[in-house]
Write a protein that holds these residues in place. Structure first.
Motif, short mmCIF file in Angstrom:
data_model
loop_
_atom_site.label_atom_id
_atom_site.label_comp_id
_atom_site.label_asym_id
_atom_site.label_seq_id
_atom_site.Cartn_x
_atom_site.Cartn_y
_atom_site.Cartn_z
N PRO A 206 22.49 -15.47 12.88
CA PRO A 206 21.33 -14.88 13.54
C PRO A 206 20.16 -15.83 13.73
O PRO A 206 19.26 -15.56 14.54
N ASN A 207 20.16 -16.96 13.02
CA ASN A 207 19.07 -17.93 13.18
C ASN A 207 19.30 -18.91 14.33
O ASN A 207 18.41 -19.69 14.65
N ILE A 208 20.48 -18.88 14.92
CA ILE A 208 20.79 -19.77 16.05
C ILE A 208 20.77 -18.96 17.33
O ILE A 208 21.50 -17.97 17.47
N ALA A 209 19.92 -19.37 18.27
CA ALA A 209 19.69 -18.58 19.49
C ALA A 209 20.58 -18.98 20.65
O ALA A 209 20.81 -18.19 21.57
N MET A 210 21.08 -20.22 20.64
CA MET A 210 21.86 -20.74 21.77
C MET A 210 22.95 -21.66 21.24
O MET A 210 22.75 -22.35 20.24
N ILE A 211 24.08 -21.65 21.93
CA ILE A 211 25.16 -22.58 21.63
C ILE A 211 25.41 -23.47 22.85
O ILE A 211 25.59 -22.96 23.97
N SER A 212 25.41 -24.78 22.63
CA SER A 212 25.81 -25.74 23.66
C SER A 212 27.12 -26.35 23.21
O SER A 212 27.17 -27.08 22.22
N GLY B 273 28.89 -14.32 22.63
CA GLY B 273 28.55 -13.18 23.47
C GLY B 273 28.37 -11.89 22.68
O GLY B 273 27.50 -11.07 22.98
N ARG B 274 29.20 -11.72 21.65
CA ARG B 274 29.07 -10.52 20.82
C ARG B 274 27.73 -10.49 20.10
O ARG B 274 27.23 -9.43 19.73
N HIS B 275 27.15 -11.67 19.89
CA HIS B 275 25.86 -11.76 19.19
C HIS B 275 24.71 -12.04 20.17
O HIS B 275 23.61 -12.41 19.74
N LEU B 276 24.98 -11.86 21.45
CA LEU B 276 23.96 -11.95 22.51
C LEU B 276 23.24 -13.29 22.54
O LEU B 276 22.05 -13.38 22.80
N LYS B 277 23.98 -14.36 22.28
CA LYS B 277 23.41 -15.70 22.36
C LYS B 277 23.59 -16.28 23.76
O LYS B 277 24.59 -16.01 24.43
#
Length: 491
Positions: A227-233, A249-253
């Motif tokens: 939950p502390n990570i907002a985006m994945i590259s 996607g399940r965690h809306l990132k």
């Protein structure tokens, strides 16, 4: 490029550790870093598990607001100093990239040059305007839109160009005010992680803003769910990217995916055959074909197909494979025995299905020969599968329309090249190709900090990295409206 020979990557500093704000042991244990050419152990690094990722993400989130509040000039100065350190220690770092990733010296040097370029460009982006004035919708209300960082960006990178494919996202994310948790491939944890941690450590990046945690799929999955990570590259295979997109996607990132490619080089019948062969060989064989932009298919007009195939085969026979440290080879080792087996299975399938083997086709351990397959056809694995090995697959076509149809039949859409004696004809063909990057009168392996890099289809989710895409991917809009004072409403 300036070089400085000293122990910048001192093994005793990071041995058995990861960079969790500082050099620390991990809960996930330790793994050896090996030379794929000799299997020699180069050192060991700490491996992160879900507990380590959670700790890293929490530290990064706590450090991020103060980093975002820094003046853009201050962020840019730290980035530029990191680029200076990369260049100043080039000789030592090139050696690490060669030993750890199986790169020949020129390829490793390109990583340093391009890596510094990506960091310097990110520093320049930090100084660009990050907001706009919107049209007024009411007489007494002003409206602005501003780009703000996501918070913490998780970066996951592969083994093949470990420095460049890590630092291009890390530098971009840092430049616009994000903190970063980075998971390099553990097989190239030094080139893709330790080097980056060291240059930013010495450049004065505040503690906690960058966390470097080598790890496997479990660590990557933890990043996608944290939950502390907002985006994945993510940069890697289509299969890996699909999993990353699903979990994130399940965690809306927000997810930025740069995946594999089966890239076509189209050679039209008015092309210079010697130049076309040189382009095809470079695109197919550079770094043993272990590049997402490698030329996966050489689509050649039928009237010149035999002449081009023979020229590429002749080049292939003169490209020795072996240990890059000898300085006498053009191709280094394939990254693993499993990957060698995959390459061999695709080559064998093509030959069994009627393709002609004009050069190579075998290996000595992890040293796979530069290989040329002629008469490759749709339906063969060599036509549609990303090989990730030094294999040039030639497919003939009759008309320009057929070349476009064959190229667009692929599930991937990363890069393409078109070579022709007529610039207008090459453009007309190229503009019909479903790719994210198009190179007219050039092969498919191209990149740099100023271009929005990415692909379509199985090559990515339409996102881009680099150039003008930095603001688009690594920040989000905030709309702010202001009135001189609050006023009542009818309710």
């Amino acid at each position: 490029m300036n070089t400085q020979a000293h122990n910048f990557i001192a093994v005793e500093q990071w041995q058995g550790k990861a960079f969790l704000g500082d050099w620390s042991a991990t809960c996930g244990g330790v793994t050896d870093v090996n030379n794929p050419a000799t299997c020699a152990v180069l050192g060991s690094v700490g491996i992160g598990n879900a507990t380590d990722i959670a700790e890293a993400a929490q530290q990064a989130r706590l450090a991020q607001p103060a980093w975002a509040a820094r003046l853009p000039l201050e962020r840019a100065a730290i980035l530029n100093k990191a680029a200076d350190l990369l260049e100043r220690n080039a000789e030592e770092l090139i050696g690490w990239i060669m030993r750890e990733s199986g790169s020949i010296q020129p390829k490793a040097a390109i990583e340093i040059e391009h890596g510094a370029g990506f960091v310097r460009h990110a520093a320049a982006v930090a100084l660009e305007p990050n907001g706009i004035l919107l049209p007024s919708m009411e007489a007494d209300r002003s409206n602005t839109a501003k780009r703000v960082p996501h918070g913490v960006v998780g970066v996951i990178s592969p083994f093949n160009f470990p420095l460049v494919l890590s630092i291009r996202a890390i530098a971009a994310a840092l430049a616009v005010g994000n903190a970063v948790v980075h998971k390099p491939d553990p097989r190239t944890a030094v080139s893709g992680g330790i080097i980056i941690a060291r240059i930013f450590e010495d450049a004065g990046l505040p503690s906690g803003v960058l966390q470097v945690v080598p790890g496997g799929a479990d660590a990557g999955e933890a990043m996608c769910a944290d939950p502390n990570i907002a985006m994945i590259s993510f940069t890697g295979s289509a299969a890996g990217g699909s999993k990353v997109g699903e979990v994130a996607g399940r965690h809306l990132k927000k997810v930025q995916l740069e995946l594999g490619g089966k890239n076509s080089l189209i050679v039209l019948d008015d092309a210079d055959l010697d130049i076309a062969a040189s382009n095809a060989a470079w695109g197919s064989f550079l770094h043993q074909g272990q590049i997402c932009m490698s030329t996966g298919l050489v689509l050649v007009q039928k009237s010149i197909a035999e002449g081009l195939a023979n020229r590429i085969a002749e080049k292939a026979r003169h490209l020795p494979a072996g240990d890059p440290s000898t300085g006498r080879v053009a191709l280094g080792p394939i990254i693993s025995d499993a990957q060698v087996a995959k390459i061999q299975s695709i080559v064998d399938d093509a030959v069994a299905a009627g393709s002609r083997l004009l050069a190579g086709g075998g290996h000595d351990g992890r040293y796979y020969q530069a290989t040329v397959l002629a008469d490759v056809k749709p339906g063969m694995l060599a036509f549609g599968e990303e090989i990730f090995g030094p294999v040039a697959c030639l497919v003939s076509f009759e008309t320009d329309d057929e070349a476009v149809e064959l190229a667009n039949r692929l599930d991937y859409g990363l890069a393409a090249g078109v070579i022709s004696g007529s610039l207008a004809r090459a453009r007309a063909v190229g503009e019909r190709l479903n790719v994210g990057q198009l190179h007219i009168n050039d092969q498919t392996v191209n990149g740099g900090p100023f271009a929005p890099f990415g692909g379509r289809g199985r090559s990515g989710n339409g996102s881009r990295i680099g150039g003008p895409a930095i603001w688009e991917e690594f920040t989000q809009w905030v709309w702010t409206s202001e009135k001189p004072q609050a006023t009542p409403y009818p309710f």
